[in-house]
Design a protein around this motif. Structure first.
Motif, mmCIF file in Angstrom:
data_model
loop_
_atom_site.group_PDB
_atom_site.id
_atom_site.type_symbol
_atom_site.label_atom_id
_atom_site.label_comp_id
_atom_site.label_asym_id
_atom_site.label_seq_id
_atom_site.Cartn_x
_atom_site.Cartn_y
_atom_site.Cartn_z
ATOM 1 N N GLU A 164 -2.228 -5.019 28.128
ATOM 2 C CA GLU A 164 -1.241 -4.191 28.833
ATOM 3 C C GLU A 164 0.075 -4.950 28.903
ATOM 4 O O GLU A 164 0.118 -6.156 28.663
ATOM 5 N N ASP A 165 1.136 -4.252 29.240
ATOM 6 C CA ASP A 165 2.384 -4.954 29.533
ATOM 7 C C ASP A 165 3.321 -4.099 30.364
ATOM 8 O O ASP A 165 3.329 -2.869 30.257
ATOM 9 N N THR A 166 4.055 -4.764 31.228
ATOM 10 C CA THR A 166 5.170 -4.149 31.942
ATOM 11 C C THR A 166 6.279 -5.188 31.934
ATOM 12 O O THR A 166 6.043 -6.341 31.559
ATOM 13 N N TRP A 223 -0.508 -1.225 18.170
ATOM 14 C CA TRP A 223 0.605 -1.082 19.120
ATOM 15 C C TRP A 223 0.249 -0.014 20.147
ATOM 16 O O TRP A 223 0.033 1.136 19.778
ATOM 17 N N ASN A 224 0.170 -0.417 21.407
ATOM 18 C CA ASN A 224 0.013 0.547 22.503
ATOM 19 C C ASN A 224 1.402 1.035 22.893
ATOM 20 O O ASN A 224 2.187 0.288 23.476
ATOM 21 N N MET A 225 1.683 2.290 22.563
ATOM 22 C CA MET A 225 3.032 2.834 22.753
ATOM 23 C C MET A 225 3.171 3.340 24.185
ATOM 24 O O MET A 225 2.425 4.223 24.606
ATOM 25 N N ALA A 240 -1.583 11.267 29.664
ATOM 26 C CA ALA A 240 -2.402 11.986 30.652
ATOM 27 C C ALA A 240 -1.768 13.341 30.960
ATOM 28 O O ALA A 240 -2.448 14.352 31.065
ATOM 29 N N SER A 241 -0.443 13.359 31.075
ATOM 30 C CA SER A 241 0.275 14.608 31.360
ATOM 31 C C SER A 241 0.238 15.504 30.116
ATOM 32 O O SER A 241 -0.121 15.057 29.024
ATOM 33 N N GLU A 242 0.624 16.746 30.328
ATOM 34 C CA GLU A 242 0.740 17.699 29.214
ATOM 35 C C GLU A 242 1.591 17.097 28.070
ATOM 36 O O GLU A 242 1.167 17.046 26.919
HETATM 37 C C1 LIG Z 1 -5.869 2.323 29.663
HETATM 38 C C2 LIG Z 1 -4.413 2.504 29.945
HETATM 39 C C3 LIG Z 1 -3.537 1.472 29.671
HETATM 40 C C4 LIG Z 1 -2.180 1.595 29.928
HETATM 41 N N1 LIG Z 1 -1.357 0.536 29.684
HETATM 42 C C5 LIG Z 1 -0.054 0.616 30.011
HETATM 43 C C6 LIG Z 1 0.788 -0.525 29.855
HETATM 44 O O1 LIG Z 1 0.358 -1.580 29.436
HETATM 45 N N2 LIG Z 1 2.096 -0.407 30.205
HETATM 46 C C7 LIG Z 1 2.620 0.768 30.675
HETATM 47 O O2 LIG Z 1 3.819 0.804 30.961
HETATM 48 N N3 LIG Z 1 1.835 1.872 30.829
HETATM 49 C C8 LIG Z 1 0.524 1.812 30.527
HETATM 50 N N4 LIG Z 1 -0.294 2.904 30.717
HETATM 51 C C9 LIG Z 1 0.313 4.171 31.188
HETATM 52 C C10 LIG Z 1 0.401 5.184 30.057
HETATM 53 O O3 LIG Z 1 1.324 4.761 29.076
HETATM 54 C C11 LIG Z 1 0.789 6.588 30.590
HETATM 55 O O4 LIG Z 1 2.084 6.594 31.108
HETATM 56 C C12 LIG Z 1 -0.189 7.054 31.650
HETATM 57 O O5 LIG Z 1 -1.485 7.095 31.102
HETATM 58 C C13 LIG Z 1 0.162 8.415 32.247
HETATM 59 O O6 LIG Z 1 0.286 9.372 31.255
HETATM 60 P P1 LIG Z 1 1.582 10.281 31.172
HETATM 61 O O7 LIG Z 1 2.697 9.354 30.749
HETATM 62 O O8 LIG Z 1 1.263 11.321 30.160
HETATM 63 O O9 LIG Z 1 1.813 10.831 32.553
HETATM 64 C C14 LIG Z 1 -1.661 2.799 30.474
HETATM 65 C C15 LIG Z 1 -2.551 3.841 30.756
HETATM 66 C C16 LIG Z 1 -3.914 3.710 30.513
HETATM 67 C C17 LIG Z 1 -4.846 4.827 30.845
#
Ligand SMILES: Cc1cc2nc3c(=O)[nH]c(=O)nc-3n(C[C@H](O)[C@H](O)[C@H](O)COP(=O)(O)O)c2cc1C
Length: 434
Positions: A54-56, A129-131, A225-227
């Motif tokens: 993960e990252d922030t 890459w986790n976008m 998660a959102s639409e």
């Molecule tokens: C398993 C998982 C890992 C995630 N990792 C990150 C992350 O590292 N950094 C981040 O900014 N958001 C992360 N998120 C948030 C997602 O990018 C996303 O914003 C969130 O699932 C809500 O979905 P939505 O943007 O459609 O509302 C993660 C979510 C999940 C479920």
């Protein structure tokens, strides 16, 4: 009975995963990368498909306007940038996939496309890459941006970002690098192309000034998660990270929805693996679940409330923590998680303290018991959902690892539910094996 064979990822951070500890245990030495290198070896021996970081881009101070609880508990920070860690972990492993998070809101696309291409080369085609589009206002302030654009707009921009990155990655054809001493040609210039990308948000001439990487581009991963988020992930992602909200029915509905959306966008749904984030709580045979001490409960509470204040963009210190969850909390960030919390307050009388005091190690995990019991629980759920796997939450306490790799994984392997070997080499090949 034959089971759905499923994929396993491991979710963690490039930070202090063993805190609190005595400073001597495995995992205390994370800053030079040695802990994560060893972790990658351990998870590869257990045949995990990938590790995801993960990252922030913040030190968390949304709770009470103070950095104290974040830094005290090493919750969101300190951490290091996960991208340079991937090649470090690739040294000493040969098959496990290595996925890092990077934000489309903050990285210029050309730089990130080049960086991830480089990392795919350095890892021999095992990069992902986790976008994310990032949801923290304080992260925006680090880039001189006063306010984040609405989530839907961030996803519109991210769609274009991915299109541009793909064109850059494809600006080098396969076989462009010839290195032919006879002709004296290193790169065949007819196989390298400008792209002249003109979008609504980005323009880029191209080409990349690096070679095509082993996978062409890193495996793309996302958690919509959102639409709008689901539309983005079903359009672009190869690994989709799901939550277990709504139980087994909710998981199945989520996966079916992502697959349907992908199909409507002309993709083969089998090219997408939906993996569900979950903690697992393994209690060795003959042992009891240890009661959490008051100090452990307090540490868990602090950790969880810092995480939630940041990701939901709510300063929970402004609300009563001990009466049923106030119904007037307003979130700047993800509202569906907040809706679940309010419901627990309304229907079960839960307070914020109740909700935030469960253990980091997964004491309240849905999957809990001996290794064999947890294996059966995971298999049962996956059989019902239909695929494609789980993203096991690294507990933060590395004491979880031995039970995981020596107990749970062999039990899953014995049942034929997970892989016992890798047949592919690149991450994409590994994911598409089944
Ligand atoms: C398993 C998982 C890992 C995630 N990792 C990150 C992350 O590292 N950094 C981040 O900014 N958001 C992360 N998120 C948030 C997602 O990018 C996303 O914003 C969130 O699932 C809500 O979905 P939505 O943007 O459609 O509302 C993660 C979510 C999940 C479920």
């Amino acid at each position: 009975m034959s089971h759905v064979k499923f994929h396993l990822g491991y979710f963690t951070k490039f930070g202090a995963t063993s805190w609190p500890g005595d400073g001597k245990e495995f995992g205390s030495n994370w800053i030079d990368g040695s802990y994560h290198k060893e972790l990658a070896q351990i998870l590869e021996a257990a045949k995990f498909d990938f590790i995801l970081f993960e990252d922030t881009l913040i030190v968390g101070d949304r709770y009470g306007g103070s950095m104290e609880l974040d830094l005290k508990n090493a919750t969101l920070s300190p951490k290091l940038d996960p991208i340079p860690l991937l090649p470090v972990m690739a040294q000493g492993t040969s098959h496990i996939g290595l996925i890092a998070t990077a934000s489309t809101t903050f990285y210029p696309p050309y730089l990130l496309a080049r960086l991830l291409s480089t990392v795919d080369s350095l890892t021999g085609g095992r990069a992902g890459w986790n976008m994310v589009t990032s949801s923290e206002k304080n992260a925006a302030l680090n880039f001189g941006i006063d306010k984040l654009l609405p989530s839907n707009v961030r996803y519109d921009i991210a769609d274009e970002y991915v299109d541009l990155a793909k064109q850059l990655w494809n600006s080098w054809e396969d076989g462009a690098l010839v290195a032919d001493p006879e002709s004296g040609v290193y790169v065949d210039h007819t196989k390298v192309h400008t792209i002249n990308f003109e979008g609504e948000h980005f323009r880029s001439r191209g080409p990349l000034n690096t070679v095509r990487s082993p996978q062409g581009h890193p495996v793309l991963c996302q958690a919509g998660a959102s639409e709008r988020g689901r539309q983005f992930s079903s359009r672009n992602a190869e690994v989709v990270l799901g939550m277990m909200t709504g139980g087994v029915a909710g998981m199945k509905a989520y996966r079916d929805d992502i697959r349907r959306r992908a199909e409507r966008q002309g993709r083969n749904p089998d090219d997408i693996k939906v993996v569900f984030l979950t903690p697992v709580n393994i209690i060795p045979e003959g042992k009891e679940q240890p009661e959490m001490s008051e100090a452990e409960k307090q540490a868990a509470f602090e950790h969880n409330i810092v995480m939630a204040s940041s990701s939901l963009d709510v300063d929970f210190s402004q609300y009563d923590l001990d009466s049923p969850v106030p119904q007037d909390i307003v979130a700047g960030g993800h509202t569906s998680a907040l809706d679940h919390m309010k419901k627990a307050g309304r229907e079960e009388g839960k307070s914020l303290r109740d909700l935030f005091s469960s253990g980091k190690g997964g004491n309240k995990a849905r999957f809990s018991g001996t290794a064999e019991q947890v294996a059966s629980q995971l298999i049962e759920v996956m059989d019902e959902v239909g695929g494609d796997g789980f993203l096991i939450e690294g507990s933060g306490y590395n004491r979880q690892l031995p039970d995981l790799v020596n107990g749970l994984i062999p039990a899953l392997q014995k049942a034929g539910a997970v892989r016992t070997e890798y047949t592919g080499t690149t991450l994409r090949e590994v994911l598409r094996e089944f």
